[in-house]
Design a protein around this motif. Sequence first.
Motif, PDB file in Angstrom:
ATOM      1  N   LEU A   1      44.369  49.960  45.028  1.00 34.46           N
ATOM      2  CA  LEU A   1      44.779  48.753  44.290  1.00 34.46           C
ATOM      3  C   LEU A   1      43.593  48.038  43.827  1.00 34.46           C
ATOM      4  CD1 LEU A   1      47.459  47.400  46.844  1.00 34.46           C
ATOM      5  CD2 LEU A   1      47.873  48.087  44.437  1.00 34.46           C
ATOM      6  N   PHE A   2      42.466  48.184  44.370  1.00 37.43           N
ATOM      7  CA  PHE A   2      41.289  47.488  43.883  1.00 37.43           C
ATOM      8  C   PHE A   2      40.492  48.157  42.834  1.00 37.43           C
ATOM      9  CE2 PHE A   2      41.747  46.250  48.408  1.00 37.43           C
ATOM     10  CZ  PHE A   2      41.554  44.948  48.249  1.00 37.43           C
ATOM     11  N   ASP A   3      41.088  49.306  42.365  1.00 31.49           N
ATOM     12  CA  ASP A   3      40.432  49.922  41.284  1.00 31.49           C
ATOM     13  C   ASP A   3      41.288  50.048  40.017  1.00 31.49           C
ATOM     14  OD1 ASP A   3      38.403  51.218  42.927  1.00 31.49           O
ATOM     15  OD2 ASP A   3      39.563  52.751  43.748  1.00 31.49           O
ATOM     16  N   LEU A   4      42.339  49.268  39.972  1.00 32.30           N
ATOM     17  CA  LEU A   4      43.390  49.011  38.942  1.00 32.30           C
ATOM     18  C   LEU A   4      42.734  47.795  38.183  1.00 32.30           C
ATOM     19  CD1 LEU A   4      46.917  49.071  40.687  1.00 32.30           C
ATOM     20  CD2 LEU A   4      45.676  50.940  39.433  1.00 32.30           C
ATOM     21  N   ASP A   5      43.085  48.183  37.014  1.00 37.78           N
ATOM     22  CA  ASP A   5      42.773  47.200  35.741  1.00 37.78           C
ATOM     23  C   ASP A   5      43.879  46.230  35.598  1.00 37.78           C
ATOM     24  OD1 ASP A   5      41.944  45.793  33.672  1.00 37.78           O
ATOM     25  OD2 ASP A   5      41.588  47.556  32.401  1.00 37.78           O
ATOM     26  N   TYR A   6      43.538  44.924  35.912  1.00 44.01           N
ATOM     27  CA  TYR A   6      44.661  44.061  35.740  1.00 44.01           C
ATOM     28  C   TYR A   6      44.527  43.020  34.438  1.00 44.01           C
ATOM     29  CZ  TYR A   6      45.434  45.314  40.807  1.00 44.01           C
ATOM     30  OH  TYR A   6      45.765  45.648  41.754  1.00 44.01           O
ATOM     31  N   SER A   7      43.700  43.400  33.643  1.00 48.64           N
ATOM     32  CA  SER A   7      43.586  42.681  32.601  1.00 48.64           C
ATOM     33  C   SER A   7      44.780  42.562  31.759  1.00 48.64           C
ATOM     34  CB  SER A   7      42.406  43.041  31.873  1.00 48.64           C
ATOM     35  OG  SER A   7      42.573  44.375  31.194  1.00 48.64           O
TER      36      SER A   7
ATOM     37  N   GLU B   1      37.789  38.730  54.604  1.00 44.94           N
ATOM     38  CA  GLU B   1      37.327  40.040  53.969  1.00 44.94           C
ATOM     39  C   GLU B   1      38.152  40.456  53.039  1.00 44.94           C
ATOM     40  OE1 GLU B   1      36.241  42.692  57.003  1.00 44.94           O
ATOM     41  OE2 GLU B   1      34.714  41.276  57.999  1.00 44.94           O
ATOM     42  N   GLU B   2      39.567  40.727  53.386  1.00 48.96           N
ATOM     43  CA  GLU B   2      40.173  41.461  52.627  1.00 48.96           C
ATOM     44  C   GLU B   2      40.767  40.248  51.192  1.00 48.96           C
ATOM     45  OE1 GLU B   2      41.874  44.474  52.358  1.00 48.96           O
ATOM     46  OE2 GLU B   2      40.291  44.954  54.029  1.00 48.96           O
ATOM     47  N   MET B   3      40.742  39.017  51.586  1.00 47.17           N
ATOM     48  CA  MET B   3      40.803  37.840  50.614  1.00 47.17           C
ATOM     49  C   MET B   3      39.858  38.039  49.646  1.00 47.17           C
ATOM     50  SD  MET B   3      42.649  35.086  52.865  1.00 47.17           S
ATOM     51  CE  MET B   3      43.061  33.884  51.567  1.00 47.17           C
ATOM     52  N   THR B   4      38.538  38.145  50.239  1.00 52.19           N
ATOM     53  CA  THR B   4      37.254  38.391  49.374  1.00 52.19           C
ATOM     54  C   THR B   4      37.287  39.326  48.473  1.00 52.19           C
ATOM     55  OG1 THR B   4      36.053  37.040  51.128  1.00 52.19           O
ATOM     56  CG2 THR B   4      34.838  38.071  49.426  1.00 52.19           C
ATOM     57  N   ARG B   5      37.904  40.311  48.945  1.00 49.57           N
ATOM     58  CA  ARG B   5      37.907  41.760  48.062  1.00 49.57           C
ATOM     59  C   ARG B   5      38.768  41.195  46.826  1.00 49.57           C
ATOM     60  NH1 ARG B   5      39.418  47.128  50.802  1.00 49.57           N
ATOM     61  NH2 ARG B   5      38.445  47.622  48.965  1.00 49.57           N
ATOM     62  N   TRP B   6      39.923  40.541  47.001  1.00 48.31           N
ATOM     63  CA  TRP B   6      40.710  40.215  45.916  1.00 48.31           C
ATOM     64  C   TRP B   6      40.162  38.990  44.934  1.00 48.31           C
ATOM     65  CZ3 TRP B   6      44.130  42.816  43.715  1.00 48.31           C
ATOM     66  CH2 TRP B   6      44.893  43.897  44.564  1.00 48.31           C
ATOM     67  N   ALA B   7      39.334  38.336  45.757  1.00 44.36           N
ATOM     68  CA  ALA B   7      38.531  37.470  44.992  1.00 44.36           C
ATOM     69  C   ALA B   7      37.662  37.920  43.764  1.00 44.36           C
ATOM     70  CB  ALA B   7      37.932  36.120  45.746  1.00 44.36           C
ATOM     71  N   GLU B   8      36.902  39.064  44.275  1.00 41.29           N
ATOM     72  CA  GLU B   8      36.266  39.548  43.388  1.00 41.29           C
ATOM     73  C   GLU B   8      36.754  40.530  42.248  1.00 41.29           C
ATOM     74  OE1 GLU B   8      34.349  42.168  46.138  1.00 41.29           O
ATOM     75  OE2 GLU B   8      32.962  40.698  46.884  1.00 41.29           O
TER      76      GLU B   8
ATOM     77  N   ILE C   1      45.188  29.221  54.787  1.00 39.38           N
ATOM     78  CA  ILE C   1      45.347  28.592  53.293  1.00 39.38           C
ATOM     79  C   ILE C   1      44.056  28.033  52.972  1.00 39.38           C
ATOM     80  CG2 ILE C   1      46.304  26.545  52.574  1.00 39.38           C
ATOM     81  CD1 ILE C   1      48.808  27.573  54.166  1.00 39.38           C
ATOM     82  N   PRO C   2      43.391  27.285  53.878  1.00 39.40           N
ATOM     83  CA  PRO C   2      41.887  26.614  53.300  1.00 39.40           C
ATOM     84  C   PRO C   2      40.953  27.821  52.824  1.00 39.40           C
ATOM     85  CG  PRO C   2      42.609  25.915  55.565  1.00 39.40           C
ATOM     86  CD  PRO C   2      43.370  27.001  55.166  1.00 39.40           C
ATOM     87  N   ILE C   3      41.173  29.024  53.349  1.00 40.46           N
ATOM     88  CA  ILE C   3      40.057  30.244  52.858  1.00 40.46           C
ATOM     89  C   ILE C   3      40.626  30.521  51.290  1.00 40.46           C
ATOM     90  CG2 ILE C   3      39.277  32.743  53.010  1.00 40.46           C
ATOM     91  CD1 ILE C   3      40.088  32.312  56.022  1.00 40.46           C
ATOM     92  N   ALA C   4      42.123  30.499  51.286  1.00 45.05           N
ATOM     93  CA  ALA C   4      42.673  30.852  49.722  1.00 45.05           C
ATOM     94  C   ALA C   4      42.185  29.805  48.920  1.00 45.05           C
ATOM     95  CB  ALA C   4      44.253  30.813  49.761  1.00 45.05           C
ATOM     96  N   LEU C   5      42.163  28.466  49.434  1.00 44.19           N
ATOM     97  CA  LEU C   5      41.618  27.359  48.591  1.00 44.19           C
ATOM     98  C   LEU C   5      40.309  27.488  48.123  1.00 44.19           C
ATOM     99  CD1 LEU C   5      43.789  24.413  50.101  1.00 44.19           C
ATOM    100  CD2 LEU C   5      44.119  25.297  47.932  1.00 44.19           C
ATOM    101  N   GLU C   6      39.473  27.854  49.128  1.00 45.02           N
ATOM    102  CA  GLU C   6      37.816  28.035  48.981  1.00 45.02           C
ATOM    103  C   GLU C   6      37.581  29.269  48.120  1.00 45.02           C
ATOM    104  OE1 GLU C   6      34.273  30.055  51.423  1.00 45.02           O
ATOM    105  OE2 GLU C   6      36.036  29.021  52.711  1.00 45.02           O
TER     106      GLU C   6
END
Length: 394
Positions: free
Chosen positions: A237-243, A302-309, A352-357
């Motif tokens: 999923l992290f290799d897909l192009d979501y553009s 850590e998982e959320m940070t990957r999605w933020a990237e 939730i605070p992590i998602a906001l951050e």
Amino acid sequence: MPKAVTMWEFSWLLRRSGDQREYADMHRVLDELVDRGYDVVRIDAFPHLIAADQNGVRSDRFWVHPQPDHFMWGPHGRKIEVVDPAASLAEFVAACRDRGVSVGLSSWFNDDDEHRRLQIGDTGDLVRVWRETLESLDRRGLLDTIEYVDLCNEFPLDDWLPRMHERIFGRPEGTEPSVPGQAAEPTVPGQAVEGGWVWSPAQRAEIEKTFAGVAELRATWPGLRYTVSVAPVSDSLFDLDYSALDLIDTHIWLSSNVAEFAALTNFALEEHGFPGAWQKQVDSLDEVYWTDPERWHGRLREEMTRWAEVSRRDGKPLWTTEGWSHILLDDFTAPSGRHAWDYVRAVAEAVIPIALELGWEGICTSNFAEPHFEKNWADAAWHRRMNALIRAGG
């Protein structure tokens, strides 16, 4: 500002009668939604029932099949008659507009006696049923209430669109499509590694082709936003192009995204059955989660940070409309006396605070913020507090 979202999936329409009728009084439950501070409700629009079938034949009456006992959403034990799903969708969207609530449209493509979902075998079929559904709402002047359109819940799971899944991944000879609600790992997935299934370049290209299908709808309705939601079924999923999408709706759970946590709280339906599997899961939280919750919140970060990237890479905002603690859970109490909802809320309060951050645009409190999870829904003050935090941006 970020938006507080909850998911009412197909229960909003299918749990309106008998002993499963929590949504029978649509106006009351929508008033409760507003009281709890939600901005957006994500629902199943039933596009495969609203649109004509593959032969151009329209119907306004369907018998929708029940869900397996272990799947906590939708009807159980009997088929549900659905009459004029287009009118029901329009009524619900109009009631949301009256209350200042926007609607995210998605679909789980529930099976029915006509097996309409099996007529969707490629991106063209998927776009067609959504085009006819949006035309129905457009004729009624309701598109201004649509937050976004999600072409398929948790694509490319075989639970919802088995023929599309089979086209991408194949299906072993002699097997049948899975029952909706029973998640299965992809067949012929490419390669199995420690981090999960890795999809081949050809398989990723087919998934991205479905993402690109939104362009056909955008050409007609450029004012809407489009996505195809995803769930933690592969590290690819992290290799897909979501553009091609307008937003990324990624479903993230401690129970599924963090392999170590999943292993330590493991259960098997085949061994324990329902509800024993879920009781076993909740029992395990006493030793696994509650002894060191901060550790697990850190792993989820850590998982959320990957999605933020991924969000920064492809320039698309993040939403999570289902997530944080567990995929499947219900009203269970552990030997310690801690309730399953204590765990769900504790994870939400930490995450939730992590998602906001990290810059999430749409944030859920869990995938159990619905009227038929009665004890969780009843704590209106907790929902108001969490949603006030989301809407304030932290």
